[in-house]
Scaffold this motif. Sequence first.
Motif, PDB file in Angstrom:
ATOM      1  N   LYS A 117      47.636   9.623 -35.349  1.00  0.00           N
ATOM      2  CA  LYS A 117      47.294   8.930 -34.099  1.00  0.00           C
ATOM      3  C   LYS A 117      47.227   7.405 -34.276  1.00  0.00           C
ATOM      4  O   LYS A 117      47.005   6.677 -33.315  1.00  0.00           O
ATOM      5  CB  LYS A 117      45.922   9.426 -33.605  1.00  0.00           C
TER       6      LYS A 117
ATOM      7  N   HIS B  32      49.478   9.711 -24.884  1.00  0.00           N
ATOM      8  CA  HIS B  32      49.008  10.353 -23.643  1.00  0.00           C
ATOM      9  C   HIS B  32      47.518  10.659 -23.769  1.00  0.00           C
ATOM     10  O   HIS B  32      46.985  10.742 -24.866  1.00  0.00           O
ATOM     11  CB  HIS B  32      49.791  11.631 -23.353  1.00  0.00           C
TER      12      HIS B  32
ATOM     13  N   ARG C   5      46.398  23.491 -19.551  1.00  0.00           N
ATOM     14  CA  ARG C   5      47.788  23.951 -19.672  1.00  0.00           C
ATOM     15  C   ARG C   5      48.023  24.992 -18.584  1.00  0.00           C
ATOM     16  O   ARG C   5      47.085  25.620 -18.118  1.00  0.00           O
ATOM     17  CB  ARG C   5      48.017  24.573 -21.059  1.00  0.00           C
TER      18      ARG C   5
ATOM     19  N   ASP D 169      41.891  18.347 -18.192  1.00  0.00           N
ATOM     20  CA  ASP D 169      43.228  18.886 -17.952  1.00  0.00           C
ATOM     21  C   ASP D 169      43.327  20.302 -18.492  1.00  0.00           C
ATOM     22  O   ASP D 169      42.447  20.749 -19.228  1.00  0.00           O
ATOM     23  CB  ASP D 169      44.314  17.995 -18.581  1.00  0.00           C
TER      24      ASP D 169
ATOM     25  N   ALA E  17      44.337  13.141 -21.484  1.00  0.00           N
ATOM     26  CA  ALA E  17      44.307  14.240 -20.528  1.00  0.00           C
ATOM     27  C   ALA E  17      45.739  14.760 -20.472  1.00  0.00           C
ATOM     28  O   ALA E  17      46.333  14.930 -21.544  1.00  0.00           O
ATOM     29  CB  ALA E  17      43.770  13.781 -19.170  1.00  0.00           C
TER      30      ALA E  17
ATOM     31  N   SER F  89      42.811  19.935 -30.028  1.00  0.00           N
ATOM     32  CA  SER F  89      42.094  20.406 -31.215  1.00  0.00           C
ATOM     33  C   SER F  89      40.917  19.516 -31.623  1.00  0.00           C
ATOM     34  O   SER F  89      39.919  20.000 -32.147  1.00  0.00           O
ATOM     35  CB  SER F  89      43.072  20.501 -32.386  1.00  0.00           C
ATOM     36  N   THR F  90      40.998  18.203 -31.353  1.00  0.00           N
ATOM     37  CA  THR F  90      39.968  17.282 -31.865  1.00  0.00           C
ATOM     38  C   THR F  90      38.553  17.651 -31.431  1.00  0.00           C
ATOM     39  O   THR F  90      37.629  17.612 -32.236  1.00  0.00           O
ATOM     40  CB  THR F  90      40.302  15.835 -31.446  1.00  0.00           C
TER      41      THR F  90
END
Length: 248
Positions: free
Chosen positions: A205, A152, A80, A78, A154, A47-48
């Motif tokens: 974060k 984590h 999904r 990366d 990527a 989302s960032t």
Amino acid sequence: MAQHLIDLRVFADGAGLARAAAEECARRAAEAVRLRARVSIALSGGSTPRRLFTLLADPREPFRDRIDWRAVHLFWGDERHVPPDHPESNFRMVRETLLEAVEISEENVHRIHGEEPDAARAAALYEDELRAFFTGEPRFDLVLLGLGADAHTASLFPGTAVVRERERWVAAPWVETLGSFRITLTPALLNRAEALIFLVQGEEKAAALRAVLEGENDPDRWPAQVIRPENGELVWMVDGAAAGGLTK
Ligand code: 6PG
């Protein structure tokens, strides 16, 4: 992390972070095109970066028209294991926030085929595409990265073997915490980039950012620590909330 100078830039909020990141992207893209007549950028998902991509696409902002989009090649750090129109698709997020608003040619959009039933095959196909694109040194001009609350980046997740991958450029790790495969660029390719920029936003974060930047060196536990460019720049662009846990 080994004690060396970290290029850490802290912004008041997400808006300031996104605007500064847009400035960095526009400047570096223009410079790469000036020097090499093309620019290769690996995009982060999640989302960032949405706000950054929206700024880059906005004709009222001072970024879109500074970039020669015909010379831009977009890749993904990366993806999904989902089809390109799936709500969780990183490709879809970029299509909606950026691709539909800029004059980039379809063949310059190098998406990861997350719809491939066999994730390992999707990774192998993407590696073939990258090896065809990078005829010389496999060196992205710019890589954008995010940071998960578990440190984590990527799809290099804690405790997964891909964090230590040194040969393959793309892998398809099974991520137990997600109960799914991911397709991700590996440190072997990421660390050969000209510049890598982390975009990190939000209080959730803060612990991960502190662990990565100030904790002991343990990439299996904090995978973002494995991002150490061999011969390139590493920049951390974060908002105040994410930087809140830093002591140094
Ligand atoms: C992904 C990303 C991933 C992301 C972090 C942060 O596909 O999810 O590439 O590495 O950057 O999970 O995600 P947020 O920006 O949504 O917090």
